[in-house]
Design a protein around this motif. Structure first.
Motif, PDB file in Angstrom:
ATOM      1  N   LEU A 145     148.326 139.072 106.207  1.00 52.90           N
ATOM      2  CA  LEU A 145     147.673 140.194 106.867  1.00 52.90           C
ATOM      3  C   LEU A 145     148.428 140.638 108.111  1.00 52.90           C
ATOM      4  O   LEU A 145     148.479 141.832 108.417  1.00 52.90           O
ATOM      5  CB  LEU A 145     146.228 139.814 107.201  1.00 52.90           C
ATOM      6  N   PRO A 185     141.432 141.817 110.397  1.00 49.42           N
ATOM      7  CA  PRO A 185     140.549 142.109 109.263  1.00 49.42           C
ATOM      8  C   PRO A 185     139.600 140.978 108.902  1.00 49.42           C
ATOM      9  O   PRO A 185     138.479 141.223 108.452  1.00 49.42           O
ATOM     10  CB  PRO A 185     141.520 142.399 108.111  1.00 49.42           C
ATOM     11  N   LYS A 199     150.067 144.428 108.492  1.00 50.61           N
ATOM     12  CA  LYS A 199     149.783 145.225 109.687  1.00 50.61           C
ATOM     13  C   LYS A 199     151.086 145.644 110.369  1.00 50.61           C
ATOM     14  O   LYS A 199     151.217 146.786 110.824  1.00 50.61           O
ATOM     15  CB  LYS A 199     148.900 144.448 110.663  1.00 50.61           C
ATOM     16  N   SER A 206     136.220 148.084 103.946  1.00 49.59           N
ATOM     17  CA  SER A 206     137.521 148.766 104.092  1.00 49.59           C
ATOM     18  C   SER A 206     137.437 149.597 105.370  1.00 49.59           C
ATOM     19  O   SER A 206     137.368 150.810 105.349  1.00 49.59           O
ATOM     20  CB  SER A 206     137.816 149.645 102.880  1.00 49.59           C
ATOM     21  N   TYR A 252     146.636 147.909 103.994  1.00 50.30           N
ATOM     22  CA  TYR A 252     146.157 149.066 104.749  1.00 50.30           C
ATOM     23  C   TYR A 252     146.485 150.357 104.005  1.00 50.30           C
ATOM     24  O   TYR A 252     147.474 150.435 103.267  1.00 50.30           O
ATOM     25  CB  TYR A 252     146.820 149.101 106.132  1.00 50.30           C
ATOM     26  N   ASN A 283     142.974 152.843 107.543  1.00 45.27           N
ATOM     27  CA  ASN A 283     141.886 151.892 107.307  1.00 45.27           C
ATOM     28  C   ASN A 283     142.414 150.650 106.600  1.00 45.27           C
ATOM     29  O   ASN A 283     143.422 150.693 105.885  1.00 45.27           O
ATOM     30  CB  ASN A 283     140.756 152.532 106.488  1.00 45.27           C
ATOM     31  N   PHE A 284     141.741 149.546 106.866  1.00 50.60           N
ATOM     32  CA  PHE A 284     141.989 148.317 106.116  1.00 50.60           C
ATOM     33  C   PHE A 284     141.556 148.562 104.681  1.00 50.60           C
ATOM     34  O   PHE A 284     140.548 149.223 104.434  1.00 50.60           O
ATOM     35  CB  PHE A 284     141.193 147.182 106.756  1.00 50.60           C
ATOM     36  N   SER A 285     142.298 148.059 103.720  1.00 58.21           N
ATOM     37  CA  SER A 285     141.971 148.303 102.310  1.00 58.21           C
ATOM     38  C   SER A 285     140.746 147.525 101.848  1.00 58.21           C
ATOM     39  O   SER A 285     140.152 147.839 100.819  1.00 58.21           O
ATOM     40  CB  SER A 285     143.159 147.941 101.414  1.00 58.21           C
TER      41      SER A 285
END
Length: 381
Positions: free
Chosen positions: A119, A325, A123, A311, A155, A148-150
Motif C-alpha cells: 500500500l 487505507p 501510494k 473506496s 488508487y 480515491n482508494f480503490s
C-alpha cells in the motif's frame, strides 16, 4: 465461491452503511452504473438514475457487493449498444494497483494479498503520477484532480479538467505511453552517444519532462549510495568509482556533461542505465483503463466486496500523502466475531496486527474478521 453465510452477513453490514451514507456522484443522471456480486464485479450494467434518492433506493433494495460508475458522461447513459449512449466527455483516469508492481514482499504473501509495503508502494506511485506527470509535465491544475482508494490494492486518479476530458482514445493512449516511458530511446537524450571520442552531452536536471526526470533520477541514485546504483545495473567497482567522484559527476550532470568519469563502452553502459532509470521513474498504471473510455470504476465512498473496506475519496494531494487505507478506510468498528481462519498472512488493519494464522479459531474485531472472510481465507466456525 464465497460461503453463503458470509455473503449474507456481508450484505447486512453493507446495507447498514449505505442506509446512513451520502455518496456524492457528479453528473449522476448522465452516468452509466454497474453492479456486481461477490463472484463478479460487474454483473449488471447499462443502468442509470435520475436522482440520488433513486440510486440509493436501488442499492438498498438488493445491496450489491460492488458499485461501479462510468468515467464517461453520456446523453443516454442506459442505452445499448455503447455507441447509442452518445458520449459527451470522459474523465482521464488512472488505475494504480499493487498487482502491477514487482514488489519483493509479494514473493512471500502473493499478489492477491496486500501488506503495508504494497500500500505504501501504490501510494508512492499515485503521488508520482500526480506530482511528477499530471501537474509538472501536463500542467493539470491540482483542483482538477480527484483521487480515491480503490478499496483493495491501490488508487484511482481522475482528471476532471475539460481539456483532458475531451481527449479521444488515441490521445489518451499517447498520455499513458508517455507516463509509462514507452518509446524512450538513448539518442533522444544523448544526441552524441555514438561519437565515443567526444564529450557525452546529456540531460540536465532543469530540463522539462523526461530529460530532467532522468538527470534528477541519476543524481538521486548517486546521493542514495552504492546499493541504489547497483540496483540500476551498475557493477560494484564502477559504482564505487562513481561515488568517489560523486561531487564532480553531479556537477557534470547539472551542466549536461555526463563524461566526468571514464566509462568503458559508454553507449552500451548508458543505454542499460537509461532503461533501468526509465522503469524506476515511470508510474505503473493500467493502460487499458486510461485509454478506453467505456470502463466502469468503483464509485468513491462505496464498499469493496473483496475486503469490506471503503473506496474512500481523498480530498487533496496533501491528504493522499497522509492517507493510511488500513486505518482510514475501515468500517464496522464495533463488536467482535469468532471465525475460523484456514490460512492467513499477517494482517495489519485498524491500527492492530493479527496473525499469521493457520487452521485456527480466533475472535477478531468485526472489520478484521469480515476482511479475512471476504478474502476467502476464513469463514464462520
Amino acid at each position: 465461491m464465497l460461503d453463503n453465510r458470509v455473503a449474507s452477513f456481508a450484505k447486512i453490514k453493507f446495507n447498514e452503511y449505505y442506509r446512513k451514507a451520502y455518496i456524492k456522484i457528479a453528473d449522476l443522471s448522465k452516468r452509466e452504473f454497474g453492479f456486481g456480486d461477490f463472484e463478479s464485479k460487474i454483473v449488471k450494467r447499462h443502468i442509470s438514475f435520475h436522482t440520488f434518492n433513486e440510486f440509493k433506493s436501488y442499492i438498498l433494495s438488493d445491496t450489491p457487493a460492488f458499485i461501479s460508475v462510468s468515467t464517461s458522461i453520456y446523453k443516454y447513459p442506459s442505452a445499448r449498444p455503447m455507441e447509442k449512449k452518445m458520449r459527451i466527455k470522459s474523465e482521464l483516469v488512472f488505475d494504480i494497483d499493487s498487482t502491477d508492481l514487482n514488489l519483493k514482499c509479494q514473493l512471500g504473501h502473493g499478489r492477491s494479498w496486500v501488506c503495508s509495503n504494497c500500500l505504501d508502494a501504490t501510494k508512492a506511485e499515485a503521488l508520482k503520477l500526480i506530482e511528477d506527470f499530471l501537474i509538472s509535465d501536463f500542467g493539470v491544475p491540482s483542483d482538477k484532480i480527484t483521487m480515491n482508494f480503490s478499496g483493495n490494492r491501490g488508487y484511482h486518479v481522475h482528471v476532471i479538467d475539460e481539456e483532458f476530458m475531451n481527449l479521444n482514445a488515441d490521445a489518451r493512449k499517447r498520455v499513458s505511453d508517455y507516463i509509462t516511458g514507452k518509446g524512450i530511446t538513448l539518442s533522444r537524450f544523448f544526441p552524441n552517444i555514438d561519437e565515443p571520442k567526444k564529450q557525452l552531452r546529456g540531460p540536465m536536471p532543469t530540463d522539462p519532462g523526461w530529460a530532467g526526470r532522468i538527470a534528477r533520477g541519476m543524481i538521486s541514485a548517486l546521493n542514495s549510495g552504492e546499493e541504489k546504483l547497483v540496483s540500476l545495473g551498475i557493477e560494484k567497482p564502477l559504482a564505487r568509482k562513481l561515488l568517489r567522484s560523486k561531487a564532480d559527476v553531479i556537477m557534470g550532470i547539472t551542466t549536461g556533461n555526463w563524461d566526468k568519469v571514464n566509462v568503458p563502452k559508454k553507449a552500451e553502459f548508458w543505454n542499460s542505465i537509461l532503461k533501468a532509470m526509465s522503469i524506476s521513474q515511470t508510474t505503473s498504471i493500467d493502460k487499458n483503463v486510461t485509454s478506453v473510455m467505456d470502463h466502469l470504476l468503483r464509485v468513491p465512498d462505496t464498499i469493496h466486496g473483496d475486503t469490506g473496506l471503503i473506496s474512500k475519496g481523498i480530498p487533496s494531494i496533501p491528504d493522499l500523502g497522509k492517507f493510511d487505507p488500513m486505518k482510514d478506510a475501515v468500517l464496522f468498528k464495533s463488536g467482535t466475531m469468532m471465525i475460523h481462519v484456514k490460512e492467513s498472512p499477517v494482517l495489519e488493519i485498524g491500527g492492530m496486527r493479527f496473525g499469521p494464522y493457520k487452521d485456527k479459531d480466533v475472535e477478531l474485531p468485526t472489520y478484521a474478521a469480515l476482511y479475512l472472510m471476504l478474502k476467502r481465507v476464513a469463514a464462520f466456525p
